[in-house]
Design a protein around this motif. Structure first.
Motif, PDB file in Angstrom:
ATOM      1  N   PHE A 109      13.375   9.740   6.788  1.00  0.00           N
ATOM      2  CA  PHE A 109      13.392   8.699   6.550  1.00  0.00           C
ATOM      3  C   PHE A 109      12.142   8.099   5.439  1.00  0.00           C
ATOM      4  CE2 PHE A 109      11.120   4.803   6.668  1.00  0.00           C
ATOM      5  CZ  PHE A 109      12.107   3.160   7.483  1.00  0.00           C
ATOM      6  N   TYR A 110      11.059   8.927   5.140  1.00  0.00           N
ATOM      7  CA  TYR A 110       9.910   8.326   3.940  1.00  0.00           C
ATOM      8  C   TYR A 110      10.698   8.962   3.070  1.00  0.00           C
ATOM      9  CZ  TYR A 110       6.034   8.991   1.746  1.00  0.00           C
ATOM     10  OH  TYR A 110       5.048   9.031   0.698  1.00  0.00           O
ATOM     11  N   PHE A 111      11.618  10.067   2.725  1.00  0.00           N
ATOM     12  CA  PHE A 111      11.377   9.889   0.890  1.00  0.00           C
ATOM     13  C   PHE A 111      12.882   9.527   1.011  1.00  0.00           C
ATOM     14  CE2 PHE A 111       8.714  13.696   2.186  1.00  0.00           C
ATOM     15  CZ  PHE A 111       7.967  14.316   1.277  1.00  0.00           C
ATOM     16  N   SER A 112      13.644   9.141   1.484  1.00  0.00           N
ATOM     17  CA  SER A 112      14.515   8.483   1.410  1.00  0.00           C
ATOM     18  C   SER A 112      14.913   7.268   1.009  1.00  0.00           C
ATOM     19  CB  SER A 112      15.744   8.216   2.694  1.00  0.00           C
ATOM     20  OG  SER A 112      15.431   8.028   3.556  1.00  0.00           O
ATOM     21  N   MET A 113      13.385   7.101   1.324  1.00  0.00           N
ATOM     22  CA  MET A 113      13.057   5.469   1.393  1.00  0.00           C
ATOM     23  C   MET A 113      13.440   5.060  -0.190  1.00  0.00           C
ATOM     24  SD  MET A 113       9.822   4.692   3.340  1.00  0.00           S
ATOM     25  CE  MET A 113       8.490   4.081   2.258  1.00  0.00           C
ATOM     26  N   VAL A 114      13.085   5.827  -1.334  1.00  0.00           N
ATOM     27  CA  VAL A 114      13.436   5.863  -2.388  1.00  0.00           C
ATOM     28  C   VAL A 114      14.582   5.670  -3.236  1.00  0.00           C
ATOM     29  CG1 VAL A 114      11.984   7.347  -4.909  1.00  0.00           C
ATOM     30  CG2 VAL A 114      10.936   5.979  -3.196  1.00  0.00           C
ATOM     31  N   ASP A 115      15.505   5.325  -3.487  1.00  0.00           N
ATOM     32  CA  ASP A 115      16.632   5.761  -4.220  1.00  0.00           C
ATOM     33  C   ASP A 115      16.543   5.706  -5.587  1.00  0.00           C
ATOM     34  OD1 ASP A 115      18.691   5.766  -5.316  1.00  0.00           O
ATOM     35  OD2 ASP A 115      20.004   5.003  -3.871  1.00  0.00           O
ATOM     36  N   LEU A 116      16.863   7.479  -6.663  1.00  0.00           N
ATOM     37  CA  LEU A 116      16.961   6.994  -7.795  1.00  0.00           C
ATOM     38  C   LEU A 116      17.805   6.286  -8.556  1.00  0.00           C
ATOM     39  CD1 LEU A 116      14.621  10.551  -7.602  1.00  0.00           C
ATOM     40  CD2 LEU A 116      13.517   8.383  -8.581  1.00  0.00           C
ATOM     41  N   ASN A 117      19.030   6.165  -7.661  1.00  0.00           N
ATOM     42  CA  ASN A 117      19.892   6.094  -8.607  1.00  0.00           C
ATOM     43  C   ASN A 117      19.866   4.861  -9.130  1.00  0.00           C
ATOM     44  OD1 ASN A 117      21.486   8.293  -9.097  1.00  0.00           O
ATOM     45  ND2 ASN A 117      22.227   7.747  -6.978  1.00  0.00           N
ATOM     46  N   ILE A 118      18.750   3.374  -8.253  1.00  0.00           N
ATOM     47  CA  ILE A 118      18.731   2.115  -8.348  1.00  0.00           C
ATOM     48  C   ILE A 118      17.649   2.060  -9.762  1.00  0.00           C
ATOM     49  CG2 ILE A 118      19.578   1.580  -5.583  1.00  0.00           C
ATOM     50  CD1 ILE A 118      16.870   0.639  -5.574  1.00  0.00           C
ATOM     51  N   PRO A 119      17.556  -0.043  -9.933  1.00  0.00           N
ATOM     52  CA  PRO A 119      16.589   0.584 -11.128  1.00  0.00           C
ATOM     53  C   PRO A 119      15.117   0.663 -10.904  1.00  0.00           C
ATOM     54  CG  PRO A 119      18.269  -1.273 -11.414  1.00  0.00           C
ATOM     55  CD  PRO A 119      18.907  -0.263  -9.841  1.00  0.00           C
ATOM     56  N   LYS A 120      14.788   0.182  -9.578  1.00  0.00           N
ATOM     57  CA  LYS A 120      13.503   0.280  -9.347  1.00  0.00           C
ATOM     58  C   LYS A 120      12.933   1.709  -8.869  1.00  0.00           C
ATOM     59  CE  LYS A 120      14.421  -4.174  -7.324  1.00  0.00           C
ATOM     60  NZ  LYS A 120      13.541  -5.278  -5.630  1.00  0.00           N
ATOM     61  N   GLY A 121      14.626   2.657  -8.539  1.00  0.00           N
ATOM     62  CA  GLY A 121      13.312   3.713  -8.194  1.00  0.00           C
ATOM     63  C   GLY A 121      12.768   4.586  -8.863  1.00  0.00           C
ATOM     64  N   LYS A 122      13.517   5.026 -10.090  1.00  0.00           N
ATOM     65  CA  LYS A 122      12.265   5.848 -11.190  1.00  0.00           C
ATOM     66  C   LYS A 122      10.757   5.569 -10.823  1.00  0.00           C
ATOM     67  CE  LYS A 122      15.909   8.014 -13.564  1.00  0.00           C
ATOM     68  NZ  LYS A 122      16.921   8.026 -14.650  1.00  0.00           N
TER      69      LYS A 122
END
Length: 123
Positions: free
Chosen positions: A3-16
């Motif tokens: 859950f913790y690591f999947s909170m960031v989605d690198l495929n969306i503009p806010k991810g990186k």
């Protein structure tokens, strides 16, 4: 953990930027006074930053590697480094790496891209 690591989605503009923000927060926290207090913690820098449009940083001191060496279980270090791929994968990213401290490199580099490009190449 997932859950913790999947909170960031690198495929969306806010991810990186979110990923980079976490690293910058650690670098800011690990100021000289904290380094004196925790002399064996991770040391992070951005030397080189050769990749635009991706998250890039380096770890130049790894307490996990140091602890494995102290215990005499150096053969576990590469396996532990492989967990980075799992964690980045949970963020829908791909980790591209040149070297690790566990493989006797002077640093562990992180060049992270989203996995959309990887999926396009596979199709």
């Amino acid at each position: 953990m997932k859950f913790y690591f999947s909170m960031v989605d690198l495929n969306i503009p806010k991810g990186k930027p979110a990923n980079q923000k976490n690293i910058l927060r650690y670098v800011k926290w690990y100021a000289p006074e904290r380094e004196r207090q925790y002399p064996n913690s991770f040391q992070v820098d951005f030397t080189g930053k050769p990749y635009e449009g991706a998250c890039y940083y380096r770890i130049t001191r790894c307490p996990i590697c140091a602890y494995c060496k102290k215990l005499g279980v150096e053969e576990l270090m590469p396996l532990l480094c492989e967990l980075d791929n799992v964690m980045i994968g949970l963020q829908h990213g791909v980790l591209h790496r040149q070297q690790t401290i566990a493989s006797d490199g002077p640093y562990r580099d992180y060049y992270i891209t989203d996995n959309r490009e990887q999926k396009k190449r596979e199709n």
